[in-house]
Design a protein around this motif. Structure first.
Motif, mmCIF file in Angstrom:
data_model
loop_
_atom_site.group_PDB
_atom_site.id
_atom_site.type_symbol
_atom_site.label_atom_id
_atom_site.label_comp_id
_atom_site.label_asym_id
_atom_site.label_seq_id
_atom_site.Cartn_x
_atom_site.Cartn_y
_atom_site.Cartn_z
ATOM 1 N N GLN A 50 0.835 -1.207 0.000
ATOM 2 C CA GLN A 50 0.000 0.000 0.000
ATOM 3 C C GLN A 50 0.869 1.256 0.000
ATOM 4 O O GLN A 50 0.567 2.224 -0.704
ATOM 5 C CB GLN A 50 -0.921 0.009 1.222
ATOM 6 C CG GLN A 50 -2.005 -1.034 1.169
ATOM 7 C CD GLN A 50 -2.713 -1.199 2.508
ATOM 8 O OE1 GLN A 50 -2.437 -0.486 3.468
ATOM 9 N NE2 GLN A 50 -3.619 -2.160 2.567
ATOM 10 N N TRP A 54 0.983 4.314 -2.678
ATOM 11 C CA TRP A 54 0.811 5.698 -2.232
ATOM 12 C C TRP A 54 1.973 6.558 -2.716
ATOM 13 O O TRP A 54 1.789 7.630 -3.270
ATOM 14 C CB TRP A 54 0.685 5.764 -0.710
ATOM 15 C CG TRP A 54 0.640 7.172 -0.212
ATOM 16 C CD1 TRP A 54 1.618 7.853 0.441
ATOM 17 C CD2 TRP A 54 -0.449 8.095 -0.365
ATOM 18 N NE1 TRP A 54 1.212 9.131 0.705
ATOM 19 C CE2 TRP A 54 -0.051 9.310 0.222
ATOM 20 C CE3 TRP A 54 -1.707 8.005 -0.937
ATOM 21 C CZ2 TRP A 54 -0.881 10.424 0.252
ATOM 22 C CZ3 TRP A 54 -2.529 9.118 -0.902
ATOM 23 C CH2 TRP A 54 -2.106 10.308 -0.306
ATOM 24 N N TRP A 59 -2.190 6.306 -5.171
ATOM 25 C CA TRP A 59 -3.214 5.286 -5.444
ATOM 26 C C TRP A 59 -4.012 5.580 -6.712
ATOM 27 O O TRP A 59 -5.111 5.078 -6.884
ATOM 28 C CB TRP A 59 -4.150 5.096 -4.258
ATOM 29 C CG TRP A 59 -3.494 4.577 -3.023
ATOM 30 C CD1 TRP A 59 -2.484 3.687 -2.942
ATOM 31 C CD2 TRP A 59 -3.831 4.907 -1.680
ATOM 32 N NE1 TRP A 59 -2.150 3.453 -1.644
ATOM 33 C CE2 TRP A 59 -2.963 4.188 -0.844
ATOM 34 C CE3 TRP A 59 -4.788 5.745 -1.117
ATOM 35 C CZ2 TRP A 59 -3.023 4.272 0.534
ATOM 36 C CZ3 TRP A 59 -4.840 5.826 0.261
ATOM 37 C CH2 TRP A 59 -3.972 5.092 1.070
#
Length: 171
Positions: A50, A54, A59
């Motif tokens: 993640q 980012w 995203w």
């Protein structure tokens, strides 16, 4: 402008547009479920994955970056075009990399390859970006910084001293 004249949309049309924009935006956004499933499938840490997305694109599934060396990065995980010949053997091209879920699986695949080669460590995280040691260390520090901001790892010293790092675009 008056709602019935000129190019301004009617009140009902504006209401429909405002209603549907979040749904349309969400359809192209990276979904945490996809990232988690991709991380599990490839055996990588979901929070690190993640953080990569980012850092790479905030995203954004439709992100495209043109690099100084003539390559391009595609999708939420900014998969570099140098990987396209291998990915195309699996039916994955630049259009497919814009799919948020597929991009997560390809990003997890790429991170897992670095981990198999270098181990489950910051060097592998940095190698997601570059195998050049100073750029690798810089990138690992960037991802560690994101994870510290998110309180996933304790706030403290970065994995590498900044004197040992070299950001992209530097000599």
């Amino acid at each position: 402008m008056h709602p019935t004249r000129g190019s301004a949309p009617s009140a009902w049309r504006l209401a429909v547009m405002l209603c549907c924009l979040p749904v349309l935006a969400q359809a192209r956004a990276l979904q945490p479920d996809c990232v988690d499933a991709a991380a599990r499938h490839h055996g990588v840490n979901a929070r690190v994955l993640q953080a990569v997305a980012w850092h790479e694109s905030r995203w954004r599934a439709d992100a495209v970056a043109h690099n100084a060396n003539g390559t391009t990065d595609h999708g939420a995980f900014q998969i570099n075009s140098v990987h396209l010949p291998e990915l195309q053997q699996q039916g994955i091209g630049t259009r497919e990399l814009m799919d948020p879920c597929l991009s997560a699986y390809v990003g997890a695949w790429h991170l897992a390859r670095q981990m198999r080669s270098l181990g489950n460590n910051w060097a592998a995280v940095g190698a997601y970006h570059s195998r050049t040691p100073a750029r690798q260390r810089w990138y690992a520090n960037q991802i560690a910084g994101v994870l510290m901001q998110w309180r996933v790892i304790p706030v403290g010293p970065l994995p590498y001293r900044s004197a040992d790092t070299l950001p992209p675009g530097s000599r």
